[in-house]
Design a protein around this motif. Structure first.
Motif, short mmCIF file in Angstrom:
data_model
loop_
_atom_site.label_atom_id
_atom_site.label_comp_id
_atom_site.label_asym_id
_atom_site.label_seq_id
_atom_site.Cartn_x
_atom_site.Cartn_y
_atom_site.Cartn_z
N ARG A 6 25.91 27.80 37.20
CA ARG A 6 24.85 28.33 38.05
C ARG A 6 25.42 28.92 39.33
O ARG A 6 26.47 28.50 39.79
CB ARG A 6 23.86 27.21 38.41
N CYS A 7 24.67 29.85 39.89
CA CYS A 7 25.02 30.39 41.19
C CYS A 7 24.90 29.28 42.23
O CYS A 7 23.89 28.58 42.27
CB CYS A 7 24.09 31.55 41.53
N GLU A 8 25.92 29.13 43.03
CA GLU A 8 25.87 28.06 44.03
C GLU A 8 24.95 28.42 45.19
O GLU A 8 24.63 27.59 46.02
CB GLU A 8 27.28 27.72 44.52
N ASN A 9 24.52 29.66 45.23
CA ASN A 9 23.65 30.11 46.31
C ASN A 9 22.16 30.01 45.94
O ASN A 9 21.35 29.52 46.72
CB ASN A 9 24.00 31.55 46.67
N CYS A 10 21.81 30.48 44.73
CA CYS A 10 20.39 30.54 44.38
C CYS A 10 20.06 29.82 43.08
O CYS A 10 18.94 29.86 42.61
CB CYS A 10 19.92 32.00 44.31
N ASP A 11 21.05 29.17 42.46
CA ASP A 11 20.83 28.37 41.26
C ASP A 11 20.49 29.20 40.02
O ASP A 11 19.99 28.69 39.03
CB ASP A 11 19.72 27.33 41.50
N GLU A 12 20.79 30.49 40.06
CA GLU A 12 20.50 31.38 38.94
C GLU A 12 21.58 31.22 37.87
O GLU A 12 22.74 30.99 38.19
CB GLU A 12 20.46 32.83 39.47
N THR A 13 21.17 31.34 36.59
CA THR A 13 22.17 31.25 35.52
C THR A 13 22.61 32.63 35.03
O THR A 13 23.53 32.73 34.24
CB THR A 13 21.62 30.47 34.31
N GLU A 24 29.93 36.86 39.50
CA GLU A 24 28.92 37.42 40.38
C GLU A 24 27.53 37.07 39.89
O GLU A 24 27.24 37.11 38.70
CB GLU A 24 29.06 38.95 40.45
N CYS A 25 26.66 36.72 40.84
CA CYS A 25 25.27 36.42 40.52
C CYS A 25 24.49 37.72 40.44
O CYS A 25 24.58 38.56 41.34
CB CYS A 25 24.67 35.50 41.59
N ARG A 26 23.73 37.89 39.36
CA ARG A 26 22.97 39.14 39.20
C ARG A 26 21.68 39.11 40.00
O ARG A 26 20.99 40.11 40.12
CB ARG A 26 22.67 39.36 37.72
N ARG A 27 21.34 37.94 40.52
CA ARG A 27 20.08 37.83 41.24
C ARG A 27 20.28 38.09 42.73
O ARG A 27 19.60 38.92 43.32
CB ARG A 27 19.51 36.44 41.02
N CYS A 28 21.26 37.38 43.32
CA CYS A 28 21.42 37.50 44.77
C CYS A 28 22.72 38.19 45.16
O CYS A 28 22.94 38.50 46.32
CB CYS A 28 21.36 36.12 45.43
N GLY A 29 23.57 38.44 44.13
CA GLY A 29 24.81 39.16 44.42
C GLY A 29 25.93 38.31 44.96
O GLY A 29 26.99 38.82 45.32
N HIS A 30 25.71 37.00 45.01
CA HIS A 30 26.74 36.10 45.51
C HIS A 30 27.96 36.13 44.58
O HIS A 30 27.83 36.05 43.36
CB HIS A 30 26.16 34.69 45.59
N VAL A 31 29.13 36.28 45.16
CA VAL A 31 30.37 36.33 44.38
C VAL A 31 31.24 35.15 44.75
O VAL A 31 31.43 34.83 45.92
CB VAL A 31 31.14 37.63 44.64
ZN LIG Z 1 22.62 33.81 43.25
#
Ligand SMILES: [Zn+2]
Ligand SMILES: [Zn+2]
Length: 109
Positions: free
Chosen positions: A48-55, A65-72
């Motif tokens: 999961r994204c450590e920023n927004c919990d997106e899978t 890279e997170c496709r939701r918030c762009g966190h890398v």
């Molecule tokens: Zn994210």
């Protein structure tokens, strides 16, 4: 790339977006087929994204890279994975050879 859970092959959707879901599991890109999305809590197995919990993550060379918030974040690689990659065929050959040797040992006596 087949489904990481059941090995099903992705088929081209007749129209619209593919029902297959991308994710990252153990630092590598995986695909989840629609079937497995329905029958299993597959999201619990994905990173999961450590920023927004997106899978919905995308794994690139050395980063995720997170496709939701762009966190890398940098991809963590474990010791076991840092060595040269084994081909599945070679592993099967080794396993078959081992089985032959073990079979010979156990049948003797
Ligand atoms: Zn994210
Ligand atoms: Zn599947």
């Amino acid at each position: 790339m087949p489904c990481y859970r059941c090995g099903a092959r992705q088929t081209d959707p007749a129209r619209g977006a593919s029902p297959w879901t991308r994710g990252v599991r153990h630092e590598s890109q995986v695909l989840v087929c629609p079937q497995c999305q329905r029958i299993h809590d597959w999201q619990a197995e994905l990173d999961r994204c450590e920023n927004c919990d997106e899978t919905a993550l995308v794994c690139r060379l050395g980063e995720v890279e997170c496709r939701r918030c762009g966190h890398v974040r940098a991809a963590r690689r474990t010791e076991a994975e840092s060595g040269p990659e084994e081909s599945p065929e070679l592993t099967q050959e080794v396993a078959a050879a081992l089985n032959r040797v073990l079979g010979r040992l156990t049948s003797r006596g």
